[in-house]
Design an enzyme around this catalytic site. Structure first.
Site, PDB file in Angstrom:
ATOM      1  N   CYS A 137       0.847  -1.195   0.000  1.00 32.09           N
ATOM      2  CA  CYS A 137       0.000   0.000   0.000  1.00 32.09           C
ATOM      3  C   CYS A 137       0.883   1.245   0.000  1.00 32.09           C
ATOM      4  CB  CYS A 137      -0.932   0.017   1.213  1.00 32.09           C
ATOM      5  SG  CYS A 137      -0.023   0.088   2.771  1.00 32.09           S
ATOM      6  N   CYS A 162      41.294 -20.033 -10.462  1.00 34.97           N
ATOM      7  CA  CYS A 162      40.635 -19.110 -11.404  1.00 34.97           C
ATOM      8  C   CYS A 162      39.159 -18.936 -11.050  1.00 34.97           C
ATOM      9  CB  CYS A 162      40.749 -19.632 -12.839  1.00 34.97           C
ATOM     10  SG  CYS A 162      42.427 -19.819 -13.448  1.00 34.97           S
ATOM     11  N   ASP A 211       2.903 -38.140   1.930  1.00 31.51           N
ATOM     12  CA  ASP A 211       1.480 -37.786   1.869  1.00 31.51           C
ATOM     13  C   ASP A 211       0.756 -39.009   1.313  1.00 31.51           C
ATOM     14  OD1 ASP A 211      -0.830 -36.026   1.785  1.00 31.51           O
ATOM     15  OD2 ASP A 211      -0.620 -36.161  -0.384  1.00 31.51           O
ATOM     16  N   ASP A 219       2.592 -34.355  -3.675  1.00 29.97           N
ATOM     17  CA  ASP A 219       2.304 -34.097  -5.087  1.00 29.97           C
ATOM     18  C   ASP A 219       2.649 -32.672  -5.493  1.00 29.97           C
ATOM     19  OD1 ASP A 219       0.304 -32.575  -4.025  1.00 29.97           O
ATOM     20  OD2 ASP A 219      -1.324 -33.918  -4.581  1.00 29.97           O
TER      21      ASP A 219
END
Length: 788
Positions: free
Chosen positions: A8, A78, A488, A683
């Protein structure tokens, strides 16, 4: 600069006020464009301090990313120097990879440009350009290898006569003929000079650039060692003009050293090329052209010319060029390159297709939805590229050692010369010089610099071949430390689509009534019953009324009959007695199945049991993980009885049930607090918070919804045994890296003292140095033969 996190006008005002309070700063912050325009006096405040001030207020400065190809790096010193210099720039975070000769640089938007970053690298004495396409890079690499080969052939041609003089005068006195011309100092000078200053020019250029930037690398060691031998020989050649003076020549030392190092560099370049075979294989999957409908005509165009919205014709046997949606036709598509599933998938109008998969039978018309770098395959290629270019934390050890390595070796060489000349063999200049040169050339910072990145390149490439995508080297390293793994349930251990497992009915006509009613429902359980009925060959009846009762079931008038399908509560609410099926109902629920009661015209007449089918690979994967000593957990929103029934089928005893999606991350934290290194397998959609919190987030994807943003590791397809393979690949890669680091450190720790003791001729030291890098790369390539 671009500001992130503003919500805002109060935010923009706060930032503007805070910046204008800083000495020498004038700032204007625009909320609409989310940008800040800042003028500042560099002698009073730095851009870095301005960025830090904004971040301290709780906002962010947007970072842009550029991938660069870097040329001219010869060793770990390097890459470390370039990385250090870039990270000193305001707000820049850079990773430089010696093995891939590339850099990934994040820089503040507006404060810096790609050109400024490239210019910084060029000032250090290296080449830098925005990353070219793989084809262009491959062509450049081939040309570089061919150039090395041409110089090597010339170097061998010029050095062989000098090597012959060295062998003929070896302590074991081989009976070889020695033409006088070969022993002529000026003939040796003519052979050695082109090798030293034309073929060896890159060593001098590299050494000068390093020293100019107050640093040192392998080029410094080679230039010092070979120059010492060459200059001493030149002085001896001049002194040979004095009558009766017998010169001590070391032209063969400098020439043969450079030749041997070139042999090593050439072999190393070829071996490093083999480490990117996985990327080459992925790139070869891409279609090169597409057939596009333009003004009603089929036109062949390069794949880069396809834009979103184009309609493409894909004939049988052709690769689908880009990701899209089928708007006409039906076929079977071989998606094995993305999902690992060997059986072609049936596709019809409205289905999505993935670019680079193969159309098997019918002609398809597809509308392009994702093209170029947005396609699934391009995202996979990008992920593998980023993983191969990233650094594992274990590489910090090599970086620290490399930064001090060359100065220490030069110091040891000087001390060796002094001790040899003044104490071991007083006034024996040739012996002291030989010993000091041997110390310089046996030291090899290259082996240290290549030890980690080459293994990561091969390891991530091998994993990608199996459909395992690591997001970076740090995740490849972390995976082997996992001690607890959380799965899961839905869509991970199970297929995520319910199926009918049991059907009990009063007669054979019940199924057709249920089929007809459920055909109108969009509930996943209804879809499962419809699939089951179609497999049984049932016919649809006329449905005059249909009502879905959320959370309870459905009611329909089918062929004039009153049909109810649903829960106990549904039948209880309508006064239907189902006691005839109570025993079956209880049995199914104890097995963790969802039971639906069926009533026709107020009479209970059947029960259907449904369950979310387990993935075929679930039990095998979980057993393998437990054998490796991992604690395995299952996480689900199901009730405890259903959850435990499913878990028991796959051998899981630790169950978190009735868990809301937003609570999943808390269970990951709980195990972490117990001291576990936790992996979360999901998933990648509703599991995103838990995947992000876990030490290693593993997403199960099908290519189109790969959870690249959240997960650390993505498994393509549905085979859970790939998780076991991912952990095994991590273990094997880390073992390989440790071997590389051990031998690189051991080689230098043993080789330098042996050379300092005068036990190695310079040419032998040079050969050992040249082949140490090759041995590291070859050891990394052994990962390609690892059986997963």
């Amino acid at each position: 600069m671009q500001i992130t996190g503003m919500t805002c006008a109060a935010c923009s005002a706060r930032i503007e006020k805070a910046l204008n309070k800083m000495e020498g700063v004038e700032a204007t912050v625009n909320l609409a464009t989310e940008k800040a325009t800042i003028r500042y006096e560099p002698n009073r405040v730095t851009a870095k301090e301005i960025v830090e001030r904004i971040e301290k207020l709780g906002y962010g400065v947007a970072k842009e990313k550029v991938e660069l190809d870097i040329t001219g790096m010869t060793c770990a010193a390097c890459s470390a120097r370039i990385e250090k210099a870039l990270n000193k720039m305001d707000g820049v975070r850079a990773t430089v990879n010696l093995a891939t000769e590339s850099a990934v640089v994040y820089y503040p938007s507006g404060l810096m440009t790609q050109e400024m970053i490239c210019e910084k690298i060029k000032k250090l004495g290296y080449g830098a350009s925005v990353k070219a396409g793989q084809e262009a890079k491959k062509a450049h690499k081939e040309e570089e290898i061919n150039e090395k080969k041409r110089k090597l052939i010339l170097s061998i041609f010029l050095s062989l006569p000098l090597l012959y003089t060295m062998v003929a005068h070896a302590p074991w006195q081989l009976p070889l003929p020695m033409p006088n011309v070969l022993m002529n100092p000026w003939f040796q000078f003519l052979l050695a000079t082109p090798v030293q200053f034309y073929i060896g020019a890159p060593f001098y250029i590299g050494a000068w650039k390093a020293l100019r930037n107050k640093s040192a690398n392998m080029d410094v060691l080679v230039a010092l060692g070979t120059s010492a031998a060459y200059v001493y020989s030149l002085i001896e050649s001049i002194r040979s003009l004095q009558p009766g003076y017998m010169p001590h020549l070391y032209y063969e030392t400098s020439a043969v050293l450079i030749t041997l190092i070139l042999v090593g560099k050439w072999l190393e370049a070829i071996a490093k090329g083999r480490t990117t075979e996985a990327m080459t294989k992925l790139l070869s999957l891409q279609a090169k052209e597409a057939t596009v409908l333009r003004d009603g005509k089929e036109v062949k165009v390069p794949i880069d010319s396809v834009v979103v919205g184009d309609q493409l014709i894909v004939k049988p046997g052709e690769k689908i060029p880009v990701d899209g949606i089928i708007i006409a036709g039906q076929s079977a598509v071989d998606e094995s390159m993305i999902t690992g599933e060997s059986i072609p998938v049936e596709k019809k109008e409205g289905d999505t297709v993935i670019g680079a998969t193969i159309n098997k039978y019918g002609t398809l018309t597809i509308e392009a939805t994702k093209v170029g770098k947005d396609t699934a395959l391009s995202r996979i290629i990008q992920l593998v590229e980023e993983a191969q270019g990233s650094k594992a934390p274990i590489q910090r050890l090599a970086d620290v050692v490399s930064s001090y390595f060359v100065p220490i070796v030069v110091a040891i060489s000087v001390v060796t010369f002094i001790i040899s000349y003044f104490f071991v063999a007083p006034n024996d200049w040739p012996r002291a010089l030989e010993t000091a040169i041997a110390v310089l050339v046996i030291a090899c910072p290259c082996a240290l610099g290549l030890a980690t990145p080459t293994s990561i390149m091969v390891g991530t490439g091998k994993a990608a071949d199996h459909g395992i995508l690591f997001k970076g080297g740090e995740h490849l390293e972390m995976a082997h430390k996992i001690s607890a793994i959380i799965f899961d349930k839905t869509g991970t251990i199970t297929k995520g689509t319910p199926v009918v497992t049991d059907w009990v009915a009063a007669n054979e006509h019940v199924l057709s009534y249920v089929y007809s009613a459920e055909k109108y429902s969009e509930h996943p359980l209804a879809e499962a019953i419809v699939r089951y009925a179609e497999e049984q060959g049932e016919m649809l009846k006329e449905v005059s009324e249909f009502e879905a009762i959320p959370g309870h079931g459905v009611h329909a008038i089918v062929d004039g009959q009153d049909v109810w399908i649903g829960t106990r509560k549904l039948l209880n609410d309508h006064g239907i007695d189902y006691s005839t099926y109570s025993s079956e109902l209880e049995q199914f629920e104890q097995q963790g199945k969802t039971a639906l009661l069926i009533a026709i015209n107020g009479q209970a007449c059947g029960v259907a049991a449904l369950t979310d089918a387990l993935k075929e690979s679930a039990k095998e994967a979980i057993e393998s993980l437990k054998k490796r000593g991992l604690s395995v957990y299952m996480l689900t929103g199901d009730n405890i009885r259903t959850a435990q029934a499913i878990a028991a089928q796959v051998g899981i005893t630790n169950v978190f049930a009735e868990v809301l999606p937003e609570e999943k991350a808390n269970y990951v934290k709980q195990l972490q607090q117990q001291g576990h290194i936790v992996a979360m397998v999901g998933d990648g959609i509703n599991d995103a918070p838990a995947l992000a919190v876990a030490d290693v987030g593993i997403a199960i994807g099908t290519g189109t919804d790969v959870a690249i943003e959240t997960a650390d590791v993505t498994i393509l397809g549905q085979d859970l045994t790939l998780i076991v393979k991912a952990i095994e690949m991590s273990r094997q890669t880390m073992k390989n890296i440790r071997q590389n680091l051990f031998w690189a450190l051991a080689y230098n720790s043993i080789g330098i003292p042996v050379a300092a003791a005068g036990l190695l001729a310079p040419w032998m030291a040079g050969a050992a140095m040249a082949f140490s890098s090759v041995s590291v790369v070859l050891n990394a390539l052994r990962l390609k033969r690892v059986k997963l």
